[in-house]
Design a protein around this motif. Sequence first.
Motif, mmCIF file in Angstrom:
data_model
loop_
_atom_site.group_PDB
_atom_site.id
_atom_site.type_symbol
_atom_site.label_atom_id
_atom_site.label_comp_id
_atom_site.label_asym_id
_atom_site.label_seq_id
_atom_site.Cartn_x
_atom_site.Cartn_y
_atom_site.Cartn_z
ATOM 1 N N VAL A 4 0.880 -1.171 0.000
ATOM 2 C CA VAL A 4 0.000 0.000 0.000
ATOM 3 C C VAL A 4 0.915 1.217 0.000
ATOM 4 O O VAL A 4 1.636 1.462 0.964
ATOM 5 C CB VAL A 4 -0.931 0.028 1.226
ATOM 6 C CG1 VAL A 4 -1.838 1.259 1.152
ATOM 7 C CG2 VAL A 4 -1.777 -1.234 1.301
ATOM 8 N N LYS A 7 -1.883 5.653 -1.889
ATOM 9 C CA LYS A 7 -3.011 4.746 -1.635
ATOM 10 C C LYS A 7 -3.307 3.832 -2.818
ATOM 11 O O LYS A 7 -4.460 3.534 -3.126
ATOM 12 C CB LYS A 7 -4.255 5.531 -1.225
ATOM 13 C CG LYS A 7 -4.105 6.246 0.119
ATOM 14 C CD LYS A 7 -5.414 6.836 0.587
ATOM 15 C CE LYS A 7 -5.248 7.462 1.972
ATOM 16 N NZ LYS A 7 -6.498 8.049 2.485
ATOM 17 N N LEU A 47 -3.111 0.118 -3.960
ATOM 18 C CA LEU A 47 -2.999 -1.229 -3.412
ATOM 19 C C LEU A 47 -2.470 -2.161 -4.492
ATOM 20 O O LEU A 47 -2.999 -2.201 -5.597
ATOM 21 C CB LEU A 47 -4.363 -1.727 -2.923
ATOM 22 C CG LEU A 47 -4.430 -3.195 -2.504
ATOM 23 C CD1 LEU A 47 -3.550 -3.461 -1.291
ATOM 24 C CD2 LEU A 47 -5.867 -3.623 -2.223
ATOM 25 N N GLN A 97 -7.139 3.145 -4.467
ATOM 26 C CA GLN A 97 -8.153 3.190 -3.430
ATOM 27 C C GLN A 97 -8.894 4.527 -3.416
ATOM 28 O O GLN A 97 -10.037 4.611 -2.982
ATOM 29 C CB GLN A 97 -7.516 2.933 -2.067
ATOM 30 C CG GLN A 97 -6.957 1.521 -1.921
ATOM 31 C CD GLN A 97 -6.264 1.315 -0.595
ATOM 32 O OE1 GLN A 97 -5.175 1.808 -0.361
ATOM 33 N NE2 GLN A 97 -6.912 0.576 0.289
#
Length: 248
Positions: free
Chosen positions: A95, A99, A101, A139
Amino acid sequence: MKKIIILGIVVFLIALLLKTPANLIAKQVESNTALTLQGASGSLWKGNVTRAVFDGVDVGEVSWTVSPLGLLTGAAKGDFTIQGDELTANGSYTVSVSKTLTLDNAQFKTTGSFINQFQRYAKMSGDLRGSIDHLEMQQTDPLSLPVVSAVLNWEQGGLTSPIRLPEGSYQLKIEPEAEGKLIGVLTAHDAPVDIKGNVVLDSEWQYLTDLKLKTTPKGQSLQGMISMVGRPKPDGYIHIKEKGKLFK
């Protein structure tokens, strides 16, 4: 000298963070997600919860590690495992500060009955297993198209609704293409419907299908429904070439 002092402070803070009890982390996760975590033990660096429940569904036991070197670069990275009655998974994650992933070298196995708990559109049976070589998703922008390289196998899979589909085995292989597109290649084995071809999805969630399908002796009961899709070509397959958009 100043840089050494700053580096020392950073290392100290990371060491302190890694000793944070897992139960405190679990409480923070629960306050920001639909997850309920029970039996948390260990620390941020190496932790475990004996039972994770997502939106009322028991996922199973979850374990994780966090790499201290990853935190020095501003990213959380490590390994994870999930061990449940109907779901097992493991792999590596990252991560980033932005942000993003990322999952790498991940494997998973679950069942149709487990998937049914998350959706009401179809009643599935059989086993689903696969691997994710690489996955990247933002994200902060859930509608951005992820980068995916993965294989999904639906073994002895069938449906009881909205239509009745006898058991068969299917595979979906997904790979990234140029210009931010994804291509999914579909194949079937010992299935009531022989399907092959691909679906291309672009960054605007527009899709283009190029599929061929026909019933097999195992799927004679589906002949009437399949014939409604189109007329067979000389090769015996119904060719489906369509385009549209998943999200308007």
